[in-house]
Design a protein around this motif. Sequence first.
Motif, PDB file in Angstrom:
ATOM      1  N   GLU A 101       1.050  -1.148  -0.417  1.00 58.45           N
ATOM      2  CA  GLU A 101      -0.183   0.560   0.204  1.00 58.45           C
ATOM      3  C   GLU A 101       0.552   0.989   0.310  1.00 58.45           C
ATOM      4  OE1 GLU A 101      -3.401   0.233  -0.064  1.00 58.45           O
ATOM      5  OE2 GLU A 101      -3.660  -2.406   0.240  1.00 58.45           O
ATOM      6  N   PRO A 102       0.073   2.490  -0.735  1.00 57.03           N
ATOM      7  CA  PRO A 102       1.422   3.383  -1.048  1.00 57.03           C
ATOM      8  C   PRO A 102       1.220   3.777   0.486  1.00 57.03           C
ATOM      9  CG  PRO A 102       0.005   3.631  -2.022  1.00 57.03           C
ATOM     10  CD  PRO A 102      -0.430   2.140  -1.870  1.00 57.03           C
ATOM     11  N   ARG A 103       2.648   4.475   0.839  1.00 59.84           N
ATOM     12  CA  ARG A 103       2.864   5.168   2.106  1.00 59.84           C
ATOM     13  C   ARG A 103       2.756   6.779   2.160  1.00 59.84           C
ATOM     14  NH1 ARG A 103       8.091   3.257   4.459  1.00 59.84           N
ATOM     15  NH2 ARG A 103       6.882   1.423   4.184  1.00 59.84           N
ATOM     16  N   PRO A 104       2.246   7.305   3.278  1.00 55.32           N
ATOM     17  CA  PRO A 104       2.001   8.995   2.977  1.00 55.32           C
ATOM     18  C   PRO A 104       3.454   9.258   3.315  1.00 55.32           C
ATOM     19  CG  PRO A 104       0.099   8.366   3.955  1.00 55.32           C
ATOM     20  CD  PRO A 104       1.440   6.853   3.731  1.00 55.32           C
ATOM     21  N   VAL A 105       4.185  10.620   2.291  1.00 47.95           N
ATOM     22  CA  VAL A 105       4.592  11.294   2.728  1.00 47.95           C
ATOM     23  C   VAL A 105       4.605  12.784   2.499  1.00 47.95           C
ATOM     24  CG1 VAL A 105       6.878   9.071   2.282  1.00 47.95           C
ATOM     25  CG2 VAL A 105       5.928  10.394   0.528  1.00 47.95           C
ATOM     26  N   ARG A 106       5.526  13.594   3.185  1.00 48.88           N
ATOM     27  CA  ARG A 106       5.963  14.860   2.581  1.00 48.88           C
ATOM     28  C   ARG A 106       6.472  15.606   1.731  1.00 48.88           C
ATOM     29  NH1 ARG A 106       5.361  19.064   6.541  1.00 48.88           N
ATOM     30  NH2 ARG A 106       4.845  20.558   5.054  1.00 48.88           N
ATOM     31  N   LEU A 107       6.638  15.777   0.627  1.00 47.50           N
ATOM     32  CA  LEU A 107       7.769  16.662  -0.623  1.00 47.50           C
ATOM     33  C   LEU A 107       8.461  18.018  -0.539  1.00 47.50           C
ATOM     34  CD1 LEU A 107       9.816  15.326  -2.350  1.00 47.50           C
ATOM     35  CD2 LEU A 107       8.052  15.433  -4.433  1.00 47.50           C
ATOM     36  N   LEU A 108       8.985  18.460  -0.293  1.00 44.52           N
ATOM     37  CA  LEU A 108       9.596  20.213   0.201  1.00 44.52           C
ATOM     38  C   LEU A 108      10.455  20.169  -0.302  1.00 44.52           C
ATOM     39  CD1 LEU A 108       9.528  19.498   4.318  1.00 44.52           C
ATOM     40  CD2 LEU A 108       7.265  20.246   2.990  1.00 44.52           C
ATOM     41  N   THR A 109      10.029  21.536  -1.005  1.00 43.99           N
ATOM     42  CA  THR A 109      10.779  22.739  -1.787  1.00 43.99           C
ATOM     43  C   THR A 109      12.160  23.442  -0.565  1.00 43.99           C
ATOM     44  OG1 THR A 109       9.989  24.770  -0.793  1.00 43.99           O
ATOM     45  CG2 THR A 109       9.855  23.066  -3.217  1.00 43.99           C
ATOM     46  N   SER A 131       4.896  23.317  -8.254  1.00 49.95           N
ATOM     47  CA  SER A 131       5.971  24.356  -7.694  1.00 49.95           C
ATOM     48  C   SER A 131       7.004  24.975  -6.949  1.00 49.95           C
ATOM     49  CB  SER A 131       4.778  24.468  -6.540  1.00 49.95           C
ATOM     50  OG  SER A 131       5.215  23.408  -5.094  1.00 49.95           O
ATOM     51  N   GLY A 132       7.961  24.224  -6.989  1.00 48.93           N
ATOM     52  CA  GLY A 132       9.485  24.060  -6.640  1.00 48.93           C
ATOM     53  C   GLY A 132      10.264  22.643  -7.156  1.00 48.93           C
ATOM     54  N   ASP A 133      11.693  23.109  -6.510  1.00 47.47           N
ATOM     55  CA  ASP A 133      12.588  21.784  -6.766  1.00 47.47           C
ATOM     56  C   ASP A 133      12.272  21.315  -6.249  1.00 47.47           C
ATOM     57  OD1 ASP A 133      12.613  22.662  -9.451  1.00 47.47           O
ATOM     58  OD2 ASP A 133      14.863  23.605  -8.893  1.00 47.47           O
ATOM     59  N   PRO A 134      12.383  19.594  -5.361  1.00 46.44           N
ATOM     60  CA  PRO A 134      11.796  18.975  -4.249  1.00 46.44           C
ATOM     61  C   PRO A 134      12.855  18.924  -3.635  1.00 46.44           C
ATOM     62  CG  PRO A 134      10.826  17.425  -6.281  1.00 46.44           C
ATOM     63  CD  PRO A 134      11.284  19.056  -6.932  1.00 46.44           C
ATOM     64  N   ALA A 135      13.312  19.231  -2.388  1.00 46.76           N
ATOM     65  CA  ALA A 135      14.487  19.170  -2.013  1.00 46.76           C
ATOM     66  C   ALA A 135      14.486  18.427  -0.603  1.00 46.76           C
ATOM     67  CB  ALA A 135      15.058  20.626  -1.509  1.00 46.76           C
ATOM     68  N   VAL A 136      13.589  18.157   0.113  1.00 46.54           N
ATOM     69  CA  VAL A 136      13.152  16.929   1.223  1.00 46.54           C
ATOM     70  C   VAL A 136      11.951  15.930   1.327  1.00 46.54           C
ATOM     71  CG1 VAL A 136      13.254  17.484   4.235  1.00 46.54           C
ATOM     72  CG2 VAL A 136      15.032  19.306   2.183  1.00 46.54           C
ATOM     73  N   LEU A 137      12.616  14.861   1.666  1.00 46.35           N
ATOM     74  CA  LEU A 137      11.712  14.164   1.757  1.00 46.35           C
ATOM     75  C   LEU A 137      11.026  14.445   3.343  1.00 46.35           C
ATOM     76  CD1 LEU A 137       9.654  11.984   0.256  1.00 46.35           C
ATOM     77  CD2 LEU A 137      11.579  10.263   0.116  1.00 46.35           C
ATOM     78  N   GLU A 138      10.346  13.986   3.296  1.00 48.22           N
ATOM     79  CA  GLU A 138       9.391  13.771   5.611  1.00 48.22           C
ATOM     80  C   GLU A 138       9.050  12.200   5.665  1.00 48.22           C
ATOM     81  OE1 GLU A 138       7.917  17.211   6.881  1.00 48.22           O
ATOM     82  OE2 GLU A 138       9.186  17.463   6.978  1.00 48.22           O
ATOM     83  N   HIS A 139       9.088  11.421   6.077  1.00 47.22           N
ATOM     84  CA  HIS A 139       8.718  10.006   5.615  1.00 47.22           C
ATOM     85  C   HIS A 139       8.721   9.053   7.182  1.00 47.22           C
ATOM     86  CE1 HIS A 139      11.071   7.409   4.335  1.00 47.22           C
ATOM     87  NE2 HIS A 139      11.923   7.616   3.265  1.00 47.22           N
ATOM     88  N   ASP A 140       8.119   8.622   7.672  1.00 45.59           N
ATOM     89  CA  ASP A 140       8.219   7.751   9.101  1.00 45.59           C
ATOM     90  C   ASP A 140       9.445   8.580  10.259  1.00 45.59           C
ATOM     91  OD1 ASP A 140       7.250   5.302   7.940  1.00 45.59           O
ATOM     92  OD2 ASP A 140       9.474   4.645   6.947  1.00 45.59           O
ATOM     93  N   ASP A 141       8.652   9.730  10.171  1.00 46.04           N
ATOM     94  CA  ASP A 141       8.822  11.431  11.068  1.00 46.04           C
ATOM     95  C   ASP A 141      10.603  11.449  11.236  1.00 46.04           C
ATOM     96  OD1 ASP A 141       6.748  11.163  12.405  1.00 46.04           O
ATOM     97  OD2 ASP A 141       7.518   8.812  14.215  1.00 46.04           O
ATOM     98  N   ALA A 142      10.957  10.973   9.839  1.00 48.95           N
ATOM     99  CA  ALA A 142      12.705  11.040   9.345  1.00 48.95           C
ATOM    100  C   ALA A 142      12.559  12.406   8.109  1.00 48.95           C
ATOM    101  CB  ALA A 142      13.377   9.991   9.326  1.00 48.95           C
TER     102      ALA A 142
END
Length: 519
Positions: free
Chosen positions: A432-440, A455-466
């Motif tokens: 199952e896909p796991r929710p993450v956050r993709l940030l600039t 909206s901007g270049d992806p720079a940070v991936l947040e998942h599993d509290d990391a």
Amino acid sequence: MSTTLVALWVPDWPVVAAATLADVPAHQPVAVQAGQRLTAVSTAARAVGVRRGMRQRQAQEACPDLVLLPDDALRDARLFEPVAAAADEVVAGVEIARPGLLLAPAGGASRFYGSSTALAARLVDAVAHETGHESHVGIAEGVLAAVLAAREDRVLPDAAARTYLDPRPLTDLTYVAMSPERITEIRDLVDLWDRLGIRTMADLAGLAEKDVLARFGEAGTWAHQLVRGLDLRPPAQERLEADLDVSCELDPPAERIDTAAFAARRLAEQLYAALVERSASCGRLEITARTTEGVDLARTWRTDAGTLGGLTAARITDRVRWQLEGWLSGGGQGPLNRIGLAAQDLAPAGVHQGGLWGADAGGQVRARRALERVQGLLGVESVLGVQLQGGREVRDQVHLVPWGSVDVAQRTRELPWPGRLPEPAPARVLTEPRPVRLLTGDAAPVRVDRRLALSGDPAVLEHDDAQQHLVGWAGPWPVAQRWWRAEASRAVYLQVLAPSGALLVSCRRDEWFLEAHYD
């Protein structure tokens, strides 16, 4: 020096085999297709303008009544075996060059029957009597002359092969190319030779062999030897053993698994006894049944290493009982009035080829037996295996089948599937896909607009509290499917490279998900 060969050719064999298996009337226009193109057409189809190489839509415009059947090399080889067996009764040393074409030495057989013409007549009569198929026979020195002579039903005198070949166009070389790759190579070479003014076999035969090798490579040398009438023979394909099958009628029809299993046990013992008598092993076991409603059911299972030691009467019985239980307990099928078993892919016992890294270890055998035991206790659907199939999204390309079965995937991988993710495919797809956050870089969420602009270049991936700071990214790739249905799906994919490895992420309704990992 060239050997006198006899070539037996059955025209349009892929069509003949497919139509025979599908029970299509002889007068019906038929074609065999691979993907969207036709690979073989019947005489009736050619009469109304259908040609090999046409696209499906173009062929159906020319002949709306055209029957399209799938390409299946194994089917063609299996159904051609009776033709080879019939020819084998007339002449020794029969080789299958490809399904539809046989080669054999003709010298001894011609002397035995009195003449080459008598040998050709014997072969045609034997094939017609045993199989009902029309065939053509040619006898000449060398493979190329023999095959071309078969297409014209000719018997060439001794030493007449070069005279026969010299004026012929170089396009005739494709008739002795035994693989699609070789056919493509020869067609490309013929086009090149035509632009160089080399248009007949005599033109090519007149060139020096070393010059042909230096300029046109291995394929050019192969063609050069053939047009000179040399005895260059294609590799013989393995002769397939005829399938073994047993069946029985159930009267009264079986509604309970114990009744059906009792009949299946007798069939399993009969099939195993036939395998032992022939000293053969089988690679696949096909289980078939028919319901009182006229519905035909079939399932094919791989056997345990294809050896007599692995496939016993008891194990056949277990496998059949599990399958019948699945059909009867699934509901909606109805009582069974016929059961059949077929041992397929037969080979002499004891010649099974081991795995790439050697024979199966005891642990592997015990693991297989344990999985089969689980299936016996919980049903065949309790242990699933994976097959690759066609699709655009990564999960669409996974087809789950009961472990040990050889079910055909629902969607073929050979289709183009426009919009699918580019290669390479990810090594591990999450269930199952796991929710993450993709940030600039400014910690703002990355969004995708209607024109697929980020909206901007992806720079940070947040998942599993990391958090992982990205090294690079590629995309986006939009995938929109079934937009006309309520369950329409639309996603935008990105490949991102993090310190932990390459990842596949998707954006659905402004939310990002981790889909898969790359190696």
